[in-house]
Design an enzyme around this catalytic site. Structure first.
Site, PDB file in Angstrom:
ATOM      1  N   SER A  97       0.861  -1.190   0.000  1.00 34.26           N
ATOM      2  CA  SER A  97       0.000   0.000   0.000  1.00 34.26           C
ATOM      3  C   SER A  97       0.894   1.236   0.000  1.00 34.26           C
ATOM      4  O   SER A  97       2.032   1.185   0.506  1.00 34.26           O
ATOM      5  CB  SER A  97      -0.870   0.013   1.259  1.00 34.26           C
ATOM      6  OG  SER A  97      -1.460   1.285   1.448  1.00 34.26           O
ATOM      7  N   TYR A 144      -1.051  -0.643  10.489  1.00 36.38           N
ATOM      8  CA  TYR A 144      -1.307  -1.000   9.085  1.00 36.38           C
ATOM      9  C   TYR A 144      -0.118  -0.558   8.222  1.00 36.38           C
ATOM     10  O   TYR A 144       0.418  -1.334   7.427  1.00 36.38           O
ATOM     11  CB  TYR A 144      -2.604  -0.348   8.602  1.00 36.38           C
ATOM     12  CG  TYR A 144      -2.906  -0.644   7.155  1.00 36.38           C
ATOM     13  CD1 TYR A 144      -3.344  -1.905   6.765  1.00 36.38           C
ATOM     14  CD2 TYR A 144      -2.734   0.326   6.170  1.00 36.38           C
ATOM     15  CE1 TYR A 144      -3.610  -2.180   5.426  1.00 36.38           C
ATOM     16  CE2 TYR A 144      -2.999   0.056   4.842  1.00 36.38           C
ATOM     17  CZ  TYR A 144      -3.437  -1.200   4.474  1.00 36.38           C
ATOM     18  OH  TYR A 144      -3.689  -1.480   3.145  1.00 36.38           O
TER      19      TYR A 144
HETATM   20  P1  NAP Z   1     -11.256  -6.369   0.826  1.00 39.59           P
HETATM   21  O1  NAP Z   1     -12.270  -6.287  -0.254  1.00 39.59           O
HETATM   22  O2  NAP Z   1     -11.669  -6.175   2.228  1.00 39.59           O
HETATM   23  O3  NAP Z   1     -10.492  -7.740   0.639  1.00 39.59           O
HETATM   24  C1  NAP Z   1      -9.650  -8.258   1.647  1.00 39.59           C
HETATM   25  C2  NAP Z   1      -9.466  -9.732   1.400  1.00 39.59           C
HETATM   26  O4  NAP Z   1      -8.617 -10.257   2.423  1.00 39.59           O
HETATM   27  C3  NAP Z   1     -10.795 -10.503   1.457  1.00 39.59           C
HETATM   28  O5  NAP Z   1     -10.851 -11.382   0.365  1.00 39.59           O
HETATM   29  C4  NAP Z   1     -10.702 -11.255   2.771  1.00 39.59           C
HETATM   30  O6  NAP Z   1     -11.271 -12.552   2.732  1.00 39.59           O
HETATM   31  C5  NAP Z   1      -9.201 -11.444   2.942  1.00 39.59           C
HETATM   32  N1  NAP Z   1      -8.892 -11.639   4.356  1.00 39.59           N
HETATM   33  C6  NAP Z   1      -9.043 -10.747   5.374  1.00 39.59           C
HETATM   34  N2  NAP Z   1      -8.730 -11.343   6.547  1.00 39.59           N
HETATM   35  C7  NAP Z   1      -8.387 -12.619   6.257  1.00 39.59           C
HETATM   36  C8  NAP Z   1      -7.975 -13.729   7.040  1.00 39.59           C
HETATM   37  N3  NAP Z   1      -7.864 -13.643   8.377  1.00 39.59           N
HETATM   38  N4  NAP Z   1      -7.719 -14.902   6.403  1.00 39.59           N
HETATM   39  C9  NAP Z   1      -7.846 -15.004   5.076  1.00 39.59           C
HETATM   40  N5  NAP Z   1      -8.227 -13.992   4.270  1.00 39.59           N
HETATM   41  C10 NAP Z   1      -8.499 -12.821   4.860  1.00 39.59           C
HETATM   42  O7  NAP Z   1     -10.114  -5.264   0.580  1.00 39.59           O
HETATM   43  P2  NAP Z   1      -9.157  -4.959  -0.669  1.00 39.59           P
HETATM   44  O8  NAP Z   1      -9.138  -3.503  -0.809  1.00 39.59           O
HETATM   45  O9  NAP Z   1      -9.502  -5.788  -1.841  1.00 39.59           O
HETATM   46  O10 NAP Z   1      -7.754  -5.399  -0.051  1.00 39.59           O
HETATM   47  C11 NAP Z   1      -6.855  -6.282  -0.701  1.00 39.59           C
HETATM   48  C12 NAP Z   1      -5.436  -5.868  -0.335  1.00 39.59           C
HETATM   49  O11 NAP Z   1      -5.175  -4.570  -0.873  1.00 39.59           O
HETATM   50  C13 NAP Z   1      -5.158  -5.770   1.166  1.00 39.59           C
HETATM   51  O12 NAP Z   1      -3.900  -6.327   1.451  1.00 39.59           O
HETATM   52  C14 NAP Z   1      -5.148  -4.282   1.427  1.00 39.59           C
HETATM   53  O13 NAP Z   1      -4.338  -3.945   2.538  1.00 39.59           O
HETATM   54  C15 NAP Z   1      -4.570  -3.771   0.125  1.00 39.59           C
HETATM   55  N6  NAP Z   1      -4.843  -2.363  -0.168  1.00 39.59           N
HETATM   56  C16 NAP Z   1      -6.132  -1.921  -0.256  1.00 39.59           C
HETATM   57  C17 NAP Z   1      -6.359  -0.579  -0.525  1.00 39.59           C
HETATM   58  C18 NAP Z   1      -7.750   0.002  -0.642  1.00 39.59           C
HETATM   59  O14 NAP Z   1      -7.869   1.251  -0.722  1.00 39.59           O
HETATM   60  N7  NAP Z   1      -8.803  -0.794  -0.683  1.00 39.59           N
HETATM   61  C19 NAP Z   1      -5.279   0.296  -0.693  1.00 39.59           C
HETATM   62  C20 NAP Z   1      -3.994  -0.199  -0.598  1.00 39.59           C
HETATM   63  C21 NAP Z   1      -3.798  -1.535  -0.341  1.00 39.59           C
HETATM   64  P3  NAP Z   1     -12.759 -12.889   3.291  1.00 39.59           P
HETATM   65  O15 NAP Z   1     -13.641 -11.775   2.805  1.00 39.59           O
HETATM   66  O16 NAP Z   1     -13.068 -14.184   2.637  1.00 39.59           O
HETATM   67  O17 NAP Z   1     -12.664 -12.914   4.745  1.00 39.59           O
END
Ligand code: NAP
Length: 250
Positions: A136, A149
């Protein structure tokens, strides 16, 4: 790396960036092993990307090794590992419970390191593989109210950089992907919605696409959207100016 016929394990595949990544990789002829906790959401991606689904909670002891074994069993090997699963938390650090801090470190940093440790030997034996770590912009600059984070993502960035040096010339590449703000369930799930007007959130599809292109073209580092890389470079090259601007513009 040619993705056609490659076997890709994507964590956090049940939604957001992970789901978009599965679709982008599937679109290039890769076979997908989709991991997550939400079974119904995984079934949906299984249908859309012809994926094998594995339910695993990465915060549970032993789950990472089990997931690695099950993933290899699905198609006989894993060529590409996308460490995407992640969780956030926002608020003053002194009000963050120790369990919450431990969960962030476990899912965002310890699990990717352990999963890489489990799957890398097979890639090295075959002389072919790719590791993608979804970090990120927070890991480059350190975002206020997101201390832990930001630290987990900074750890993932350093891990990726160091590992890339080690693996140089051995057939296994490493990409670190740093998104800015992406429109997913991430913010609702962390308990504090994204309430700023700028930067405007982007949809997850460009991030999934950028991950697939990075693997194909052998890119070491990717920022999505690209301008976010300028923010990281400003923080690295002129930290005092960066802090002054951050205080002024938030
Ligand atoms: P998201 O829609 O909330 O997806 C997060 C994913 O992580 C979900 O598929 C969830 O699985 C999985 N997860 C969470 N806790 C878990 C656990 N204990 N065991 C296994 N799986 C788990 O959010 P996203 O934005 O797509 O995030 C994906 C990545 O991008 C993350 O690493 C996040 O830090 C990074 N990121 C996001 C943003 C943003 O603005 N959204 C920005 C920078 C980086 P389940 O739903 O099946 O629990």
């Amino acid at each position: 790396m040619n993705l056609g016929g490659s076997i890709c394990l994507v964590t956090g595949a049940s939604g957001g960036i992970g789901r978009a990544t599965c679709l982008a990789l599937h679109g290039r002829g890769a076979r997908i092993v989709a991991a997550g906790r939400d079974e119904a959401a995984l079934r949906s991606i299984a249908g859309a990307a012809d994926a094998e689904c594995l339910v695993a909670d990465l915060s549970e002891p032993g789950s990472v090794d089990r997931l690695a074994q099950d993933a290899v069993s699905a198609f006989g090997r894993i060529d590409v590992l996308v460490n995407n699963a992640g969780i956030g938390w926002a608020g003053p650090f002194d009000q963050m419970g120790p369990e919450t801090a431990a969960a962030l470190i476990s899912v965002n940093l310890a699990a990717p390191v352990a999963l890489t440790r489990a799957l890398l030997p097979g890639m090295l034996e075959r002389g072919r593989g790719w590791i993608v770590n979804v970090a990120s912009i927070a890991g480059h600059v350190g975002v206020r109210d997101e201390a832990v984070y930001s630290a987990t993502k900074a750890g993932l960035i350093s891990f990726s950089e160091a590992l890339r040096w080690e693996l140089s010339g051995r057939g296994v590449g490493v990409t670190v992907v740093s998104p800015g703000v992406v429109r997913t369930a991430f913010f609702e799930r962390r308990g504090r919605p994204y309430d700023r007007s700028r930067p405007r959130p982007i949809p997850p599809e460009p991030v999934g696409e950028a991950i697939a292109v990075a693997i194909e073209r052998g890119r070491a580092e990717v920022f999505v959207p690209g301008w976010v890389g300028g923010v990281a470079r400003l923080r690295g090259g002129a930290p005092a100016t960066f802090r002054r601007l951050s205080r002024r513009f938030g």
